[in-house]
Structures are given as structure tokens and as C-alpha cells.
Design a protein around this motif. Structure first.
Motif, PDB file in Angstrom:
ATOM      1  N   UNK C  60       0.809  -1.211   0.000  1.00 20.09           N
ATOM      2  CA  UNK C  60       0.000   0.000   0.000  1.00 20.09           C
ATOM      3  C   UNK C  60       0.841   1.258   0.000  1.00 20.09           C
ATOM      4  N   UNK C  61       0.228   2.337  -0.395  1.00 17.07           N
ATOM      5  CA  UNK C  61       0.914   3.623  -0.499  1.00 17.07           C
ATOM      6  C   UNK C  61       0.115   4.636   0.293  1.00 17.07           C
ATOM      7  N   UNK C  62       0.798   5.313   1.218  1.00 12.74           N
ATOM      8  CA  UNK C  62       0.122   6.328   2.020  1.00 12.74           C
ATOM      9  C   UNK C  62       0.783   7.670   1.796  1.00 12.74           C
ATOM     10  N   UNK C  63      -0.039   8.696   1.732  1.00 10.13           N
ATOM     11  CA  UNK C  63       0.485  10.044   1.546  1.00 10.13           C
ATOM     12  C   UNK C  63      -0.248  10.972   2.502  1.00 10.13           C
ATOM     13  N   UNK C  64       0.498  11.635   3.371  1.00 13.20           N
ATOM     14  CA  UNK C  64      -0.071  12.578   4.338  1.00 13.20           C
ATOM     15  C   UNK C  64      -1.281  11.967   5.051  1.00 13.20           C
ATOM     16  N   UNK C  65      -1.130  10.709   5.445  1.00 16.74           N
ATOM     17  CA  UNK C  65      -2.167  10.075   6.249  1.00 16.74           C
ATOM     18  C   UNK C  65      -3.319   9.476   5.464  1.00 16.74           C
ATOM     19  N   UNK C  66      -3.325   9.605   4.119  1.00 12.49           N
ATOM     20  CA  UNK C  66      -4.405   8.961   3.362  1.00 12.49           C
ATOM     21  C   UNK C  66      -3.846   7.966   2.341  1.00 12.49           C
ATOM     22  N   UNK C  67      -4.667   6.964   2.029  1.00 18.13           N
ATOM     23  CA  UNK C  67      -4.243   5.943   1.069  1.00 18.13           C
ATOM     24  C   UNK C  67      -4.219   6.519  -0.344  1.00 18.13           C
ATOM     25  N   UNK C  68      -3.127   6.286  -1.053  1.00 15.14           N
ATOM     26  CA  UNK C  68      -3.056   6.717  -2.454  1.00 15.14           C
ATOM     27  C   UNK C  68      -3.444   5.590  -3.399  1.00 15.14           C
ATOM     28  N   UNK C  69      -3.109   4.341  -3.035  1.00 15.43           N
ATOM     29  CA  UNK C  69      -3.424   3.241  -3.946  1.00 15.43           C
ATOM     30  C   UNK C  69      -4.937   3.126  -4.046  1.00 15.43           C
ATOM     31  N   UNK C  70      -5.408   2.906  -5.268  1.00 15.37           N
ATOM     32  CA  UNK C  70      -6.854   2.894  -5.510  1.00 15.37           C
ATOM     33  C   UNK C  70      -7.341   4.224  -6.057  1.00 15.37           C
ATOM     34  N   UNK C  71      -6.512   5.259  -5.949  1.00 14.05           N
ATOM     35  CA  UNK C  71      -6.923   6.555  -6.491  1.00 14.05           C
ATOM     36  C   UNK C  71      -6.505   6.649  -7.970  1.00 14.05           C
ATOM     37  N   UNK C  72      -7.247   7.463  -8.724  1.00 15.75           N
ATOM     38  CA  UNK C  72      -6.886   7.712 -10.121  1.00 15.75           C
ATOM     39  C   UNK C  72      -5.836   8.829 -10.171  1.00 15.75           C
ATOM     40  N   UNK C  73      -5.149   8.978 -11.322  1.00 18.95           N
ATOM     41  CA  UNK C  73      -4.092   9.993 -11.398  1.00 18.95           C
ATOM     42  C   UNK C  73      -4.573  11.396 -11.001  1.00 18.95           C
ATOM     43  N   UNK C  74      -5.807  11.763 -11.436  1.00 20.51           N
ATOM     44  CA  UNK C  74      -6.258  13.118 -11.098  1.00 20.51           C
ATOM     45  C   UNK C  74      -6.565  13.248  -9.617  1.00 20.51           C
ATOM     46  N   UNK C  75      -7.044  12.159  -8.996  1.00 20.49           N
ATOM     47  CA  UNK C  75      -7.300  12.208  -7.554  1.00 20.49           C
ATOM     48  C   UNK C  75      -5.987  12.320  -6.785  1.00 20.49           C
ATOM     49  N   UNK C  76      -4.961  11.596  -7.280  1.00 20.55           N
ATOM     50  CA  UNK C  76      -3.646  11.664  -6.640  1.00 20.55           C
ATOM     51  C   UNK C  76      -3.139  13.102  -6.682  1.00 20.55           C
ATOM     52  N   UNK C  77      -3.300  13.746  -7.841  1.00 19.00           N
ATOM     53  CA  UNK C  77      -2.834  15.126  -7.973  1.00 19.00           C
ATOM     54  C   UNK C  77      -3.597  16.044  -7.035  1.00 19.00           C
ATOM     55  N   UNK C  78      -4.908  15.850  -6.968  1.00 21.88           N
ATOM     56  CA  UNK C  78      -5.701  16.720  -6.094  1.00 21.88           C
ATOM     57  C   UNK C  78      -5.365  16.495  -4.620  1.00 21.88           C
ATOM     58  N   UNK C  79      -4.861  15.287  -4.309  1.00 24.16           N
ATOM     59  CA  UNK C  79      -4.447  15.009  -2.943  1.00 24.16           C
ATOM     60  C   UNK C  79      -3.164  15.750  -2.590  1.00 24.16           C
ATOM     61  N   UNK C  80      -2.459  16.268  -3.621  1.00 27.26           N
ATOM     62  CA  UNK C  80      -1.259  17.053  -3.341  1.00 27.26           C
ATOM     63  C   UNK C  80       0.028  16.468  -3.890  1.00 27.26           C
ATOM     64  N   UNK C  81      -0.073  15.645  -4.935  1.00 29.97           N
ATOM     65  CA  UNK C  81       1.117  15.056  -5.542  1.00 29.97           C
ATOM     66  C   UNK C  81       1.204  15.513  -7.001  1.00 29.97           C
ATOM     67  N   UNK C  82       2.235  16.259  -7.346  1.00 26.16           N
ATOM     68  CA  UNK C  82       2.446  16.681  -8.734  1.00 26.16           C
ATOM     69  C   UNK C  82       3.435  15.758  -9.407  1.00 26.16           C
ATOM     70  N   UNK C  83       3.348  15.633 -10.733  1.00 24.32           N
ATOM     71  CA  UNK C  83       4.289  14.751 -11.417  1.00 24.32           C
ATOM     72  C   UNK C  83       4.714  15.332 -12.765  1.00 24.32           C
ATOM     73  N   UNK C  84       5.852  14.835 -13.257  1.00 26.45           N
ATOM     74  CA  UNK C  84       6.259  15.143 -14.629  1.00 26.45           C
ATOM     75  C   UNK C  84       6.339  13.826 -15.386  1.00 26.45           C
ATOM     76  N   UNK C  85       6.427  13.913 -16.705  1.00 27.80           N
ATOM     77  CA  UNK C  85       6.551  12.715 -17.526  1.00 27.80           C
ATOM     78  C   UNK C  85       7.980  12.595 -18.055  1.00 27.80           C
ATOM     79  N   UNK C  86       8.422  11.353 -18.185  1.00 26.62           N
ATOM     80  CA  UNK C  86       9.778  11.090 -18.664  1.00 26.62           C
ATOM     81  C   UNK C  86       9.983  11.740 -20.035  1.00 26.62           C
ATOM     82  N   UNK C  87       9.034  11.465 -20.942  1.00 26.73           N
ATOM     83  CA  UNK C  87       9.034  12.189 -22.207  1.00 26.73           C
ATOM     84  C   UNK C  87       8.079  13.352 -22.007  1.00 26.73           C
ATOM     85  N   UNK C  88       8.585  14.582 -22.034  1.00 26.36           N
ATOM     86  CA  UNK C  88       7.788  15.721 -21.608  1.00 26.36           C
ATOM     87  C   UNK C  88       6.526  15.851 -22.453  1.00 26.36           C
TER      88      UNK C  88
END
Lengths: 290, 334, 242
Positions: C60-88
Motif C-alpha cells: 500500500x501507499x500512504x500520503x499525508x495520512x491517506x491511502x493513495x493506492x486505488x486513487x486515479x491519477x487526477x485524484x492523486x494530484x488533487x491530494x497534493x502530488x504533482x508529477x512530470x513525464x519522462x518524455x515531456x
């Protein structure tokens, strides 16, 4: 209704489906290699059908006999179309390619309309009303010949892609565009050949179908749609899939025509399409890509 | 709202836009009945093009089945009017939800099952064809032999029942077109417009910056379907006859999208300009051929096709971006 | 210090191939944590599980006290995780400014607010002068910075960077490193990065994990890890250490 009727209709549907399959095979080859969706596919088939009608009315030559020259004419036509108009659009967005082919299709339909007029035309062969009796079954001779011809042409096409150098080069292009460029294949020319082959398939299919149905210039769009349904059902880019899809759609249409009403038969084809899109988007024979 | 509508628009564009609107408002007093009908057709395509553009030009979802929403709007209001005498203004309260449900079903299935690109386009065609065959067998609204609204010679226009002279229909479609333009402008320059463009450009990247792509794509489909159904209401009461074979046919869907594609996908003025160009071209060709006594069916369409071919090859982004440059107007472009 | 991101025993298989094998890691708030390893070691798969693109088969993956696994990419971002792509993947037909504004609109609902917020970020990444250009017209280093700027615009607590240095020249790399360091110090943005460019890893990371064939083979301070014999043998090779 006696059971033989169902069997008769099913066999008739499957035989017509083989011709559909050949038509769809052309679309599938074009998409599989060039990644262009040929929105003028049905229109190209009507061109093949009209050539068959002209030859038949002028020289009384049977469309099935003239299948080879008809396919050759369509091959040249397809080759020229790809080389001149479509190749520059390969890297354009989908909607742009779509517009190009819609414009081409519009011109084709209306040039046919100018030349041949809006009335339905057909060929009356000497064997039009013959049929084979197999036990209790009655099978339309025309459909047997057409279906047989479709199988023959498909087999030649499979052999071409498997055993000839050009066929293998085209398959290499389809698998890996950049790789094909790197090893020095003339991709543009192979694309033109591919479109020519796709056009030849649909031209041959037209020569067969003209025995079964009447042709009008307006027939094109409906058969473009039918070809889409078939390749998506069978698996876009899969050659055996196109044939299988054709048989399936031919069968479905025939049974729907028997059990419900012939005018609703396309509804069943579309229902099949929607189910496939939702639950097996890669088609029956297609490979899943992610 | 008003501020956002005009924010960042160059003065020159405002003047030209105002001029055009002025001419369009005055048009019924300047032109004859034939030209007024042509203008009605132009505005009809400008309106439907604008509605389609929300899905394709803004949110990047290629629909080739928009005739479905036209047909649902047309048949719903026409049936309510003919069978129960319900005014089309009340009828749209049923027509819009029905079209929206249709769009929502297609959108939900496609976006949940990840049907995209060409496959999405073909799914939309499939649903429109479905409706075509379905309505062919729907005898309550005439089936394949057509559905007709009662027609008489009107001395006064009855706006409540949309029975009357071309001038009433002209102002109706003009209002609809201006309304659609304003709505699209407000949406495109707002938060949702940015999200749509992000989805159109790269859906995965849009998700990665927190955009709920499903939700915004659904909103685009629903809005586009609802707006397009109003065009259907107009169609039914203007032409007074409906045939499934014509209303739902794939060639209707293609006609609806030509204007924005020729004008410029994703631009606000593209659908309007495209509608003027295409209908103008088609009508003038008609007039020229008539003058030379050419009366062969198909000749007009061949020219039409050649012109399309020319525009698609020479101006891949449509005519409007090029015209805008010439006029010195910059529109946030696709 | 409690962990902001906690990955516990995650495993991912693709058609029987074990891509990530029981990997755990903890990233503390304010830390810069690097994951390194040869190609095919499972770095990007691990990264994509945190980002919500893949769901872990186990763990499992936890971020700031909440579970991240099971979330979609947009939910992960709204939870406070930003990302970049390997190929921009900036939005090519949008202007540089609009690319960043789209990101800023996640937290700023008004367009004016979002634009203001985006100007600060554009300045920080030296893109302000080019804000009216289309993203597709930028050079690769500019596009890489735009990619990070867009992710930052969503105001993440944790930033996931997937090989942002790849393809950059040494001077460009240093510029990016400096921008990320400032971001980390001034805004306390926590960073999890996947990186091949050791020069950047050594300069940025406070801790490093080495993945090999999907499994963690070493973890520690960068200077410790590069001397670990197992790491040297499996990945770095002699020249990288020297």
C-alpha cells in the motif's frame, strides 16, 4: 418455419459475408499499414461495381471473369490517390485526414451520379437463377461463385503478405514505421502500394457484389460504414479478423432479415459493433495494445 | 461575465464583430426572401457548428453522429406539437433532456470503457444509425414515410407555436447563433475552457495536473448534445417535415461539422465563417449552373468536394486563423 | 519527523513479469529522495504506482495520512502530488503561460488568481519572457522546465520527477538543480525523483534508493550508496564512482 429455411438463409448470409469480408480486408490492410481510416472505402467499391456493369453491358463479359482487370484498375487508382493526395496527410491530425477522405468520397459519389444517373443498375448473368441442391438445402449459385471468388482472392492476399518480399516489407512498415525508414525502405511507395492493394481488394469485392445486389451511386457511404463495422468487430488491422467479421456480419444480417424485418438488419450489425467496442475494443481477432 | 466576454478582445475585432452583427440584424429589410432563406441556412450551420465545436474543437472528442441530437430535438418537439398541441417552447423542456440523456449514454459508455479517437467517432455514428433505423419503424411519428407539421399561409407570425414567415425564423436562428457564440466564448475563456483544451491536447497530462477528465468530457458531450437538440427544434418547425432517412443520416452529421472544420476547429469564429463560405459557395454554384443551363445532378457536389479538398490541403487549420491574421485580429487558437 | 509518503511492500507484475518486487520506502516532509537504477529496474513502474497510473498488486501507499493506492491519477494530484513525464508532454498548441495557468486553476478557481500565481512560477523557471510562445515552439530544456513549472502550479506537497535531467547539457542540468533546490528550500516541497544523471542526484538528494530487477538493493545517503559494492557492480560501474 421448417429448419431448412434457417439453414438456407444462414448459408446465404455466410457466402455474402465472405464478399463483405474481402471488402473489409481492403480497409483493414489500409488501416493496419498506413493508419489512415479510409472513409471513401464503400465509394471505391461502387466504382468497381460500375466498371463491372459497363464491361458487362458492352462486351457481355462476366464480372467474375473480369475481376482481375477491375482489381487492376482500382489498384492503379488507389496507388495514385495515396501517392498524390493522401501521403502528404500521414502526419496530420485524424480529423484532417477524415476531411480529406470525405471530400474524395463526395467527389467519387457525384462523379458516378453524373455519369450513370441515380437509378439502380445490375447485371443479369445466365446463372442468375441457378441454384445447387445439397440434400434438403437450396443454395444460390451466384452466391456460391461470389463467396468462392472472395475466398480465392483472400488466399492470394494472405500468400502475398506472407511469402513475397514486398509483402514482408509492407508488414515491416506496419510494425515499425521508423524502423522501416532506418533500414532504407521507401515507405511512401510502400504506402501507395498498400493503398493500391486495399483498393484492388475492394474493387474485386465490388465485382462479386454486383452479382448479388443492385448498385446506385448512393450505395457508397452505407458500405463504408459496413466495412468499418466488420473490421472493428473482427479487429482493426487483423486480416483473418476482417474475414471472420465479414462472415459474422453477413450471417447476422441474413438472420435478422429472416427473423425480424430486412429493413432493420443494419440495426443488428450496429448493435454488434457497440458490444464489441465496449467489451472487446481490440476486436475478436485483434491484439490488445496499451 | 460581461467583462469576461470582452476581455482581451482587440478593438478592431469588436468593431468588425459589431458591424457584422448590425448587418445581420438589418438583413431582413435589405434582402429578398431567397437571400433571407440562404441566411437562415447559414446561421443554422453556424449554430450547429458552434455546438459541435464544443466537443471536438474544445474537448477533442470527434463526434460523427451529431445528427442524432438534431433528430431527437426535432422529433420530440414536433411530436408533442402535432399530437398534443404543445408549444415548442414547452416542448424543448422535454427535447433538451432527451438529447442530453442520449449524449450522456454515449459519453458514459465511451469514456468509462475508454473508447477514443476513431473508435469514438464510429461509436457516435453507430448510435445515430441506430436511431435512424429505430425511427424508421416508429409509427407514432410516421416511421419511414415521414412526419409532417401542419402548414398554412401565415399573415401574422405566431412565435409561441413557431408558425409563420421566414423573418421570424431568421431572428430566432440569429438569436440562437449569437447566444451559442456568447456561451462558447465565456466557457472557452473560463476555467472549464482551459480544462477542455488540456484534455484535447493530452488527456494523460491533463489527468496528471488533477483534471477529472471524465467529468469535463461528459460536460462537453452533454452541453453539445443539448445545444444541438435546439437546432433540431428549429429544423422541425422551419421545414415542417421529418424523415428518419434524412434527419439521422450520416451525411447530415457530416454536413453539420463541415463549417467548423473549414472555418477552423477550436476557434470561436470558425463555425460562423465556415457556414458563410460553404453555404455561400453551394448557393452561388447553384446559381451559376442554373444560368448556364447545366441541370445534371451531382455537378454541384463535385465542385463542392473540390473546394473542400482545396481548403483541407491548403489551409489545414481552417480559413479563420488565416483571415484573422489578415484582419490583424488574434484569437486564442487551437 | 513523520513520513509524508510511505510506500509499503508494493509489488507489480505485468503478464507474469515481476516489475517491482516488494519495495518499501519512506520520504520525510521536506526531503529530496532519489530512486536510481539501470534501465528496466522498475523505477518508472514504481513511480507510476505512486502517481495512480498503475495499481499495485500488493502493498500500500500512504500520503499525508491517506491511502493513495486505488486513487486515479487526477485524484492523486488533487491530494497534493504533482508529477512530470519522462518524455515531456506540455500541451503543444497552448501558450507557455496557458500551460501553467491550467495547472494553477486546480487550486485557484478564478482566472485572475491563476494567472497571477502562474507568473511567479514562470519567473522562477526563467520562462516569463517566453510566456506567449506556443509550448510546441520551445527547445527541449525549456520544455522540461515548463513541465516542472506546470506540475508546481498545482501546488503539490510532493513532487514526482521522472528523469527531468535526461537530455540536458551539464549547464542546463545545473540550472534545473538550482531551481529545484530553491523550490525545496523556500517552499518546503518534498521531492521524489527518478534520475539517471548522477551529477544531479549527488547534488540534490538527501537519500537514495537503488532498484535492480524490481527490488531495492541499497538505500542511504548518496555518498554511501555510490560506494556500496553491490551498487557499483550492478549499476554504476567504476567510472561513475571516480
Amino acid at each position: 418455419m421448417p429448419a431448412e429455411i434457417y439453414l438456407n438463409v444462414a448459408i446465404s448470409g455466410i457466402l455474402t459475408g465472405l464478399v463483405y469480408g474481402l471488402m473489409a480486408l481492403g480497409l483493414s490492410v489500409i488501416f493496419g499499414v498506413i493508419r489512415i481510416v479510409n472513409f471513401a472505402h464503400g465509394e471505391m467499391m461502387t466504382i468497381g461495381m460500375y466498371i463491372a456493369i459497363v464491361i458487362f453491358s458492352a462486351f457481355k463479359l462476366d464480372p467474375l471473369v473480369m475481376m482481375v482487370p477491375i482489381a487492376a484498375v482500382l489498384f492503379v487508382f488507389g496507388y495514385a490517390l495515396q501517392a498524390s493526395l493522401i501521403n502528404p496527410f500521414i502526419n496530420r491530425p485524424e480529423h484532417s485526414q477524415f476531411m480529406l477522405l470525405v471530400a474524395i468520397a463526395l467527389i467519387m459519389v457525384n462523379v458516378l451520379l453524373i455519369i450513370f444517373g441515380p437509378d439502380a443498375k445490375n447485371v443479369q448473368t445466365s446463372y442468375a437463377f441457378d441454384s445447387f441442391l445439397v440434400g434438403p438445402l437450396i443454395v444460390d449459385a451466384t452466391k456460391v461463385y461470389a463467396g468462392g471468388a472472395a475466398v480465392l482472392v483472400s488466399a492470394i492476399l494472405f500468400a502475398f503478405f506472407r511469402f513475397t518480399y514486398i509483402g514482408q516489407a509492407i508488414r515491416a512498415c506496419a510494425d515499425n514505421y521508423v524502423g522501416a525508414l532506418v533500414v532504407g525502405l521507401d515507405v511512401k511507395r510502400l504506402y501507395a502500394l498498400t493503398f493500391g492493394i486495399g483498393a484492388a481488394c475492394v474493387g474485386a469485392a465490388g465485382a462479386m457484389l454486383v452479382l448479388i445486389i443492385d448498385v446506385t451511386p448512393a450505395l457508397g457511404p452505407a458500405y463504408t460504414l459496413l466495412a468499418f463495422i466488420i473490421v472493428i468487430t473482427g479487429g482493426l488491422g487483423s486480416m483473418p479478423g476482417a474475414l471472420l467479421g465479414g462472415i459474422l456480419i453477413g450471417f447476422t444480417e441474413a438472420m435478422a432479415g429472416l427473423l425480424f424485418t430486412p429493413s432493420a438488419k443494419s440495426m443488428f450489425a450496429f448493435a454488434l459493433l457497440v458490444l464489441v467496442l465496449l467489451f472487446r475494443p481490440q476486436g475478436i481477432m485483434g491484439k490488445r495494445t496499451t | 461575465m460581461i467583462g469576461q466576454l470582452f476581455e482581451g478582445v482587440p478593438a478592431r475585432a469588436l468593431v468588425l464583430g459589431g458591424l457584422l452583427l448590425g448587418v445581420l440584424v438589418a438583413a431582413p429589410f435589405l434582402v429578398n426572401d431567397y437571400l433571407l432563406t440562404v441566411l437562415i441556412i447559414i446561421l443554422y450551420y453556424a449554430y450547429t457548428g458552434q455546438a459541435w465545436n464544443i466537443m471536438m474543437g474544445f474537448a477533442g472528442q470527434l463526434s460523427l453522429g451529431h445528427a442524432l441530437y438534431v433528430g431527437l430535438g426535432a422529433y420530440t418537439t414536433a411530436a408533442l406539437y402535432v399530437h398534443f398541441g404543445v408549444s415548442p417552447w414547452i416542448g424543448i423542456l422535454a427535447a433538451i433532456p432527451i438529447a442530453i440523456i442520449g449524449g450522456a449514454i454515449i459519453g458514459f459508455l465511451a469514456f468509462r470503457f475508454r473508447v477514443g479517437g476513431v473508435y469514438f467517432a464510429i461509436l457516435t455514428i453507430a448510435f445515430a444509425e441506430f436511431a435512424r433505423v429505430g425511427f424508421d419503424h416508429f409509427s407514432w411519428v410516421g416511421g419511414s414515410s415521414g412526419f409532417f407539421l401542419p402548414v398554412a399561409n401565415y399573415s401574422v407570425s405566431d412565435l409561441w407555436n413557431l408558425r409563420g414567415k421566414p423573418m421570424m425564423f431568421y431572428y430566432l436562428i440569429l438569436t440562437m447563433t449569437v447566444g451559442a457564440f456568447v456561451i462558447c466564448r465565456l466557457l472557452l475563456t473560463g476555467r472549464i475552457g482551459y480544462f477542455w483544451l488540456a484534455i484535447r491536447e493530452d488527456e494523460e497530462a491533463a489527468r496528471a495536473i488533477g483534471i477529472d477528465t471524465f467529468r469535463y468530457k461528459m460536460f462537453a458531450v452533454i452541453l453539445s448534445a443539448g445545444m444541438t437538440s435546439l437546432a433540431g427544434v428549429f429544423f422541425a418547425f422551419f421545414y415542417n417535415n421529418l424523415f428518419p432517412e434524412q434527419v439521422f443520416h450520416i451525411s447530415r452529421s457530416i454536413e453539420l461539422i463541415l463549417a467548423p472544420i473549414i472555418g477552423g476547429i477550436g476557434t470561436l469564429f470558425g463555425p460562423v465563417l465556415g457556414a458563410f463560405l460553404l453555404t455561400g459557395l453551394s448557393e452561388s454554384m447553384h446559381a451559376i449552373l442554373y444560368k448556364f443551363g447545366v441541370d445534371i445532378p451531382g455537378v454541384k457536389q463535385v465542385f463542392y468536394g473540390l473546394c473542400l479538398l482545396f481548403v483541407v490541403i491548403v489551409l489545414p487549420h481552417g480559413v479563420w486563423p488565416w483571415v484573422a491574421r489578415v484582419l490583424g485580429i488574434r484569437e486564442r487558437r487551437s | 519527523m513523520s513520513a509524508l509518503l510511505s510506500v509499503q511492500g508494493v509489488t507489480k507484475r505485468f503478464r507474469g513479469l515481476l516489475a517491482v518486487d516488494n519495495v518499501s520506502l519512506e520520504v520525510a516532509e521536506g526531503e529530496i529522495f532519489a530512486v536510481i537504477g539501470p534501465n528496466g529496474a522498475g523505477k518508472t513502474t514504481l513511480f507510476n504506482m505512486v502517481a495512480g497510473v498503475y495499481q499495485p498488486d500488493q502493498g500500500q501507499i500512504e500520503f499525508a495520512g491517506q491511502r493513495l493506492d486505488g486513487k486515479t491519477p487526477d485524484q492523486v494530484c488533487r491530494a497534493g502530488v504533482g508529477r512530470t513525464f519522462q518524455i515531456v508532454r506540455p500541451f503543444p498548441a497552448l501558450s507557455v503561460e496557458d500551460n501553467v495557468i491550467v495547472g494553477a486553476l486546480l487550486r485557484h478557481h478564478g482566472l485572475r488568481d491563476a494567472r497571477e500565481s502562474s507568473y511567479g512560477i514562470l519567473n522562477r523557471f526563467d520562462l516569463y519572457d517566453r510566456r506567449h510562445r506556443l509550448a510546441s515552439e520551445l527547445t527541449l530544456p525549456d520544455r522540461k522546465r515548463l513541465e516542472v513549472a506546470r506540475a508546481i502550479a498545482t501546488e503539490p506537497k510532493l513532487l514526482l520527477l521522472d528523469e527531468v535531467m535526461a537530455g540536458l547539457r551539464p549547464t542546463e542540468t545545473d540550472r534545473m538543480v538550482a531551481a529545484l533546490q530553491r523550490l525545496n528550500q523556500e517552499h518546503r516541497v518534498t521531492v521524489l525523483l527518478i534520475e539517471h544523471v548522477m551529477r544531479a542526484v549527488m547534488a540534490l538528494a538527501s537519500r537514495v534508493m537503488v532498484l535492480h530487477h524490481g527490488a531495492a538493493i541499497a538505500e542511504g545517503r548518496p555518498d554511501e550508496v555510490v560506494r556500496d559494492p553491490a551498487v557499483v557492480q550492478s549499476y554504476l560501474g567504476a567510472e561513475a564512482v571516480g
